[in-house]
Design a protein around this motif. Structure first.
Motif, mmCIF file in Angstrom:
data_model
loop_
_atom_site.group_PDB
_atom_site.id
_atom_site.type_symbol
_atom_site.label_atom_id
_atom_site.label_comp_id
_atom_site.label_asym_id
_atom_site.label_seq_id
_atom_site.Cartn_x
_atom_site.Cartn_y
_atom_site.Cartn_z
ATOM 1 N N ALA A 4 4.894 -3.041 39.184
ATOM 2 C CA ALA A 4 5.475 -4.050 38.298
ATOM 3 C C ALA A 4 6.555 -5.095 38.820
ATOM 4 C CB ALA A 4 5.775 -3.717 36.849
ATOM 5 N N PHE A 5 7.322 -4.246 39.489
ATOM 6 C CA PHE A 5 8.425 -5.107 40.164
ATOM 7 C C PHE A 5 7.911 -6.151 41.105
ATOM 8 C CE2 PHE A 5 10.989 -5.024 44.039
ATOM 9 C CZ PHE A 5 12.300 -5.694 43.447
ATOM 10 N N ILE A 6 6.762 -5.527 42.022
ATOM 11 C CA ILE A 6 6.257 -6.705 43.073
ATOM 12 C C ILE A 6 5.565 -7.579 42.497
ATOM 13 C CG2 ILE A 6 4.686 -6.493 44.905
ATOM 14 C CD1 ILE A 6 5.533 -4.072 45.672
ATOM 15 N N VAL A 7 4.624 -7.496 41.553
ATOM 16 C CA VAL A 7 3.973 -8.140 40.755
ATOM 17 C C VAL A 7 4.707 -9.401 40.012
ATOM 18 C CG1 VAL A 7 1.879 -8.912 39.144
ATOM 19 C CG2 VAL A 7 2.139 -6.884 40.949
ATOM 20 N N GLY A 8 5.838 -8.827 39.219
ATOM 21 C CA GLY A 8 6.626 -9.729 38.527
ATOM 22 C C GLY A 8 7.207 -10.878 39.408
ATOM 23 N N ILE A 9 7.890 -10.241 40.231
ATOM 24 C CA ILE A 9 8.783 -11.212 41.293
ATOM 25 C C ILE A 9 7.806 -11.974 42.119
ATOM 26 C CG2 ILE A 9 9.674 -11.107 43.480
ATOM 27 C CD1 ILE A 9 11.161 -8.572 42.846
ATOM 28 N N SER A 10 6.694 -11.560 42.561
ATOM 29 C CA SER A 10 5.641 -12.630 43.158
ATOM 30 C C SER A 10 5.313 -13.491 42.442
ATOM 31 C CB SER A 10 4.643 -11.819 43.747
ATOM 32 O OG SER A 10 4.754 -10.755 44.527
ATOM 33 N N PHE A 11 4.877 -13.316 41.350
ATOM 34 C CA PHE A 11 4.186 -14.529 40.335
ATOM 35 C C PHE A 11 5.436 -15.350 39.763
ATOM 36 C CE2 PHE A 11 0.258 -11.592 39.961
ATOM 37 C CZ PHE A 11 -0.494 -12.469 40.895
ATOM 38 N N ASP A 213 19.800 -24.719 38.029
ATOM 39 C CA ASP A 213 20.355 -24.452 39.321
ATOM 40 C C ASP A 213 19.026 -23.421 39.924
ATOM 41 O OD1 ASP A 213 21.469 -23.944 41.803
ATOM 42 O OD2 ASP A 213 23.386 -23.863 41.012
ATOM 43 N N TYR A 214 18.478 -23.695 41.073
ATOM 44 C CA TYR A 214 17.504 -22.605 41.462
ATOM 45 C C TYR A 214 18.322 -21.584 42.168
ATOM 46 C CZ TYR A 214 13.464 -25.058 39.754
ATOM 47 O OH TYR A 214 12.447 -25.534 38.803
ATOM 48 N N ARG A 215 19.430 -21.758 42.497
ATOM 49 C CA ARG A 215 20.236 -20.580 43.167
ATOM 50 C C ARG A 215 20.336 -19.499 42.085
ATOM 51 N NH1 ARG A 215 25.207 -23.741 45.645
ATOM 52 N NH2 ARG A 215 24.854 -24.806 43.580
ATOM 53 N N ARG A 216 20.258 -19.864 40.977
ATOM 54 C CA ARG A 216 20.224 -18.939 39.858
ATOM 55 C C ARG A 216 18.689 -18.584 39.056
ATOM 56 N NH1 ARG A 216 25.142 -21.868 38.182
ATOM 57 N NH2 ARG A 216 23.819 -22.646 36.305
ATOM 58 N N VAL A 217 17.831 -19.684 39.101
ATOM 59 C CA VAL A 217 16.776 -19.738 38.391
ATOM 60 C C VAL A 217 15.799 -18.658 39.351
ATOM 61 C CG1 VAL A 217 14.430 -21.005 38.296
ATOM 62 C CG2 VAL A 217 16.940 -21.912 37.638
ATOM 63 N N ILE A 218 15.961 -18.659 40.580
ATOM 64 C CA ILE A 218 15.112 -17.904 41.589
ATOM 65 C C ILE A 218 15.416 -16.374 41.334
ATOM 66 C CG2 ILE A 218 14.434 -16.887 43.880
ATOM 67 C CD1 ILE A 218 13.416 -19.753 43.082
ATOM 68 N N PRO A 219 16.433 -15.816 41.148
ATOM 69 C CA PRO A 219 16.821 -14.456 41.121
ATOM 70 C C PRO A 219 16.674 -13.886 39.638
ATOM 71 C CG PRO A 219 18.890 -15.391 41.607
ATOM 72 C CD PRO A 219 17.761 -16.595 41.974
ATOM 73 N N PHE A 220 16.899 -14.939 38.883
ATOM 74 C CA PHE A 220 16.718 -14.392 37.488
ATOM 75 C C PHE A 220 14.964 -14.506 37.062
ATOM 76 C CE2 PHE A 220 21.244 -14.935 36.706
ATOM 77 C CZ PHE A 220 21.427 -14.115 35.848
ATOM 78 N N SER A 221 14.163 -15.566 37.799
ATOM 79 C CA SER A 221 13.055 -15.613 37.497
ATOM 80 C C SER A 221 12.423 -14.141 38.011
ATOM 81 C CB SER A 221 12.225 -16.622 38.356
ATOM 82 O OG SER A 221 12.535 -17.985 37.865
ATOM 83 N N ALA A 222 12.974 -13.454 39.294
ATOM 84 C CA ALA A 222 12.503 -12.344 39.652
ATOM 85 C C ALA A 222 12.478 -11.208 38.747
ATOM 86 C CB ALA A 222 13.070 -12.152 41.085
ATOM 87 N N LEU A 223 13.776 -11.252 37.876
ATOM 88 C CA LEU A 223 14.160 -10.109 36.978
ATOM 89 C C LEU A 223 13.306 -10.420 35.706
ATOM 90 C CD1 LEU A 223 15.823 -7.934 36.002
ATOM 91 C CD2 LEU A 223 17.593 -9.701 35.347
ATOM 92 N N VAL A 224 13.377 -11.571 35.159
ATOM 93 C CA VAL A 224 12.512 -11.834 33.906
ATOM 94 C C VAL A 224 10.908 -11.659 34.164
ATOM 95 C CG1 VAL A 224 12.011 -13.392 32.242
ATOM 96 C CG2 VAL A 224 14.069 -13.180 33.296
ATOM 97 N N GLY A 225 10.528 -11.996 35.322
ATOM 98 C CA GLY A 225 8.997 -11.701 35.585
ATOM 99 C C GLY A 225 8.695 -10.341 35.504
ATOM 100 N N THR A 226 9.684 -9.672 36.071
ATOM 101 C CA THR A 226 9.268 -7.935 36.143
ATOM 102 C C THR A 226 9.270 -7.508 34.665
ATOM 103 O OG1 THR A 226 10.454 -7.889 38.276
ATOM 104 C CG2 THR A 226 10.241 -6.101 36.989
ATOM 105 N N VAL A 230 6.086 -5.778 32.753
ATOM 106 C CA VAL A 230 6.299 -4.318 32.377
ATOM 107 C C VAL A 230 5.605 -4.091 31.001
ATOM 108 C CG1 VAL A 230 7.975 -2.359 31.945
ATOM 109 C CG2 VAL A 230 8.139 -3.665 34.081
ATOM 110 N N VAL A 231 6.304 -5.355 30.227
ATOM 111 C CA VAL A 231 6.029 -5.311 28.857
ATOM 112 C C VAL A 231 4.549 -5.607 28.566
ATOM 113 C CG1 VAL A 231 6.315 -6.566 26.781
ATOM 114 C CG2 VAL A 231 8.319 -5.968 28.048
ATOM 115 N N ALA A 232 3.903 -6.470 29.402
ATOM 116 C CA ALA A 232 2.588 -6.522 29.342
ATOM 117 C C ALA A 232 1.614 -5.264 29.552
ATOM 118 C CB ALA A 232 1.893 -7.862 30.155
ATOM 119 N N ASP A 233 2.193 -4.768 30.474
ATOM 120 C CA ASP A 233 1.638 -3.265 30.977
ATOM 121 C C ASP A 233 1.499 -2.575 29.969
ATOM 122 O OD1 ASP A 233 0.089 -1.953 33.156
ATOM 123 O OD2 ASP A 233 2.030 -0.421 33.046
ATOM 124 N N VAL A 234 2.736 -2.195 29.117
ATOM 125 C CA VAL A 234 2.868 -1.393 27.986
ATOM 126 C C VAL A 234 1.770 -1.790 26.812
ATOM 127 C CG1 VAL A 234 4.386 -0.253 26.217
ATOM 128 C CG2 VAL A 234 5.291 -0.703 28.379
#
Length: 270
Positions: A4-11, A213-226, A230-234
């Motif tokens: 889920a970590f990999i898929v969420g980050i990637s997309f 600011d994409y210096r924050r958008v990118i890492p937070f997108s990785a977190l929120v995407g994960t 995970v929620v969708a998988d549940v």
């Protein structure tokens, strides 16, 4: 969880980069047909190299995603200034439908439909740990490139004139962003199949949280995407127990209304 970590980050990171670089709030790997192109590449791999390793499948997914990207860029160049966000989204959806139709035709004709059914539905429950470890380096490479160009993506999201005026090399930024999207989307589709709309929804949520600011958008997108994956998988396990609903169906139920909302809001503008 690691899948889920990999898929969420990637997309999610792919979607954030695409929206920032194209200044198009409707851009995402699923909407612009890149995921469908990657699935087409997987189908070709199963037909040509039936016993292919996951790394070979990832390579074919990269090539399929690159082909879909090339078609989108060709259409955008042909229409020039008419390539509005809504136009690109609809064109991408149409291209994705064509790739999906061709994929289905090929897998039925070559009798590999059952082998591809897992990737068509999308899901992370059946992923083995050795597959995760094969894809993880690609994810980390893509994430590191995305973070390294995040400042330039922020400038580009304000428009080409602003980015050029502040010294950005547009061709370089777009090239690195394009390669990153191909790496992340292609490897994620090879691992978990077609899971749409994560890359569309996540950047919008994150920009509401941390700004543009994409210096924050990118890492937070990785977190929120994960978290979203995970929620969708549940939910896949709760919708129709004891059976598991395809993960791609759950994300589509959430994503399609959001896509319609974006399309209706000022013609898809920010």
């Amino acid at each position: 969880m690691l899948a889920a970590f990999i898929v969420g980050i990637s997309f999610a990171v792919s979607g954030a980069l695409m929206q920032g670089v194209t200044n198009n709030p409707m851009a995402s790997p699923s909407i612009l047909g890149i995921n469908a192109g990657a699935s087409f590449g997987l189908a070709i791999a199963m037909i040509i190299v039936p016993d292919a390793s996951l790394n070979v499948s990832i390579l074919f997914a990269f090539l399929g995603a690159a082909l879909a990207t090339g078609v989108i860029l060709f259409l955008a160049k042909r229409v020039g200034g008419k390539a509005t966000p809504v136009y690109l989204a609809l064109a991408g959806t149409a291209i994705g439908a064509v790739f999906t139709a061709v994929t289905q035709m090929l897998v039925v004709f070559f009798e590999v439909a059952q082998d591809l059914s897992y990737w068509t539905a999308g899901g992370i429950s059946g992923i083995r740990m050795e597959q995760v470890f094969l894809v993880l380096p690609w994810t980390m490479i893509g994430l590191l490139i995305a973070i390294s160009i995040s400042k330039s993506v922020t400038l580009l999201s304000f428009g080409e004139e602003v980015a050029i005026g502040l010294g950005s090399n547009l061709d370089r930024v777009r090239a690195f962003a394009g390669v990153t999207v191909l790496i992340l989307s292609g490897s994620a589709v090879a691992l978990a199949g077609f899971i749409g709309f994560v890359g569309l929804i996540t950047p919008h949520i994150v920009r509401k949280m941390v700004g543009i600011d994409y210096r924050r958008v990118i890492p937070f997108s990785a977190l929120v995407g994960t978290v979203i994956v995970v929620v969708a998988d549940v939910l896949t396990r709760l919708v129709n127990p004891p059976y598991e609903t395809p993960l791609g169906a759950i994300t589509a139920i959430i994503g399609v209304p959001f896509f319609i909302y974006l399309a209706n809001r000022r013609g898809g503008g920010r």
